[in-house]
Design a protein around this motif. Sequence first.
Motif, PDB file in Angstrom:
ATOM      1  N   ALA A  91     141.847  -9.552 -63.658  1.00  0.00           N
ATOM      2  CA  ALA A  91     141.799 -10.168 -62.492  1.00  0.00           C
ATOM      3  C   ALA A  91     141.197  -9.594 -61.418  1.00  0.00           C
ATOM      4  CB  ALA A  91     143.456 -10.233 -62.431  1.00  0.00           C
ATOM      5  N   ALA A  92     141.032  -8.548 -61.407  1.00  0.00           N
ATOM      6  CA  ALA A  92     140.450  -7.796 -60.113  1.00  0.00           C
ATOM      7  C   ALA A  92     138.835  -7.721 -60.379  1.00  0.00           C
ATOM      8  CB  ALA A  92     140.940  -6.361 -59.802  1.00  0.00           C
ATOM      9  N   GLY A  93     138.388  -8.179 -61.499  1.00  0.00           N
ATOM     10  CA  GLY A  93     136.868  -8.284 -61.907  1.00  0.00           C
ATOM     11  C   GLY A  93     136.449  -6.695 -62.327  1.00  0.00           C
ATOM     12  N   THR A  94     137.212  -6.073 -62.928  1.00  0.00           N
ATOM     13  CA  THR A  94     136.972  -4.718 -63.210  1.00  0.00           C
ATOM     14  C   THR A  94     136.709  -4.814 -64.735  1.00  0.00           C
ATOM     15  OG1 THR A  94     138.750  -3.448 -61.899  1.00  0.00           O
ATOM     16  CG2 THR A  94     137.834  -2.317 -63.516  1.00  0.00           C
ATOM     17  N   VAL A  95     135.620  -4.330 -65.144  1.00  0.00           N
ATOM     18  CA  VAL A  95     134.823  -4.219 -66.502  1.00  0.00           C
ATOM     19  C   VAL A  95     135.119  -3.145 -67.197  1.00  0.00           C
ATOM     20  CG1 VAL A  95     132.741  -4.403 -67.771  1.00  0.00           C
ATOM     21  CG2 VAL A  95     133.057  -5.774 -65.569  1.00  0.00           C
ATOM     22  N   ALA A  96     135.864  -3.444 -68.527  1.00  0.00           N
ATOM     23  CA  ALA A  96     136.255  -2.390 -69.358  1.00  0.00           C
ATOM     24  C   ALA A  96     135.396  -2.688 -70.806  1.00  0.00           C
ATOM     25  CB  ALA A  96     137.630  -2.130 -69.511  1.00  0.00           C
ATOM     26  N   GLU A  97     135.092  -1.452 -71.323  1.00  0.00           N
ATOM     27  CA  GLU A  97     134.686  -1.677 -72.904  1.00  0.00           C
ATOM     28  C   GLU A  97     135.685  -2.287 -73.787  1.00  0.00           C
ATOM     29  OE1 GLU A  97     132.574   1.056 -76.379  1.00  0.00           O
ATOM     30  OE2 GLU A  97     132.983   1.880 -74.281  1.00  0.00           O
ATOM     31  N   GLY A  98     135.229  -3.236 -74.625  1.00  0.00           N
ATOM     32  CA  GLY A  98     136.136  -4.062 -75.064  1.00  0.00           C
ATOM     33  C   GLY A  98     136.413  -3.495 -76.615  1.00  0.00           C
TER      34      GLY A  98
END
Length: 345
Positions: A91-98
């Motif tokens: 929701a904050a737009g923080t990208v993480a490795e899926g």
Amino acid sequence: MTARLGTVGAGAGAAAATYVVDHALPDADLTVFEKSRGVCGRAAARRRNGLVYEYGANYLTDDDDRVNNLVTEEFDDGLVEVNGPIWTFDAAGTVAEGRDSDKRRWTYADGITRLAKHLFGATGATVERTTRIVDVHHDGGWRLTDANESTHGPFDALLLNPPAPQTAALLDETGIEAVDQLGNAAAAVDYRTVWTAVLGYDFEIDVPYYALVNADKEHAVGWIGREECKPGHVPDGETVLVVQASPDWSTERYDDPPEQNIAVLAQHAAEIVGDERLTDPDWTDHQGWRYALPEAGVRADAVRAAAQKDVYVTGDWVAGEARLHAAVRNGLGTGDAVAAALRGR
């Protein structure tokens, strides 16, 4: 006597079913009525100045043996594999490795619509484009009426491929109770709406993923895909982003000015990807899909009862899974059932 099948809609499910019926019954008379100029429904692609982009279904997933064999062995001409993993953002737009699966993702070098073109092209079916069917009724056989008030038929059986709400509108007061009940069941299928912006840039971005998906479903954006990860789609040195808004955002802003929606989604994409240049695309396109993703499948008992009256339905809303491979899988199975019924005649 030659069996006659009338099909409404030239989506992926209908294309797969038509392919099966044609090969099971080579002498059958197959006619497909499609309201638009193209085929493959929401698996849609456009071309612009030497590039290709898909603004509906993003790819075909390696998730069903029969579908896999169909595309990799029978219709592999132009088939390409999408490069790169899918990562997530919150929701904050923080990208993480899926946590990406090992399943492959396919499309075609000239666009995902090639799938339906391959399928229909391998049959003797007649595809009547720009022909919108507005009424279905039974009178000594199944008959279809188009928007120009021309009547088509009679047909021994019908196959309907439009989204559930549009199918429901057709199956209203057909004169056959089981078919009308299927229309009622189709009307009960809920859909998610998706508004899509396509953003083109005359530069490349350097990121390690093919796409980003909103894992917590709390962001205004649901998906960002990079068309340059699909071989043959985007020339070197360019970027094309397909930005799909969340269903809530899409429903609320569906009728807002497109340029306004595009600007907001471009800003979101820039913030999520972390590249301020993305706020200012060199060119744009857009598409609203009011009936994009079915929430669940139609009642199976209603589908079976209508089939006893020679009316069949196919698509992701029949499969109960909003994925392209599910629509194709359902089309293949429905084609088996239609062919068996027509053969019995």
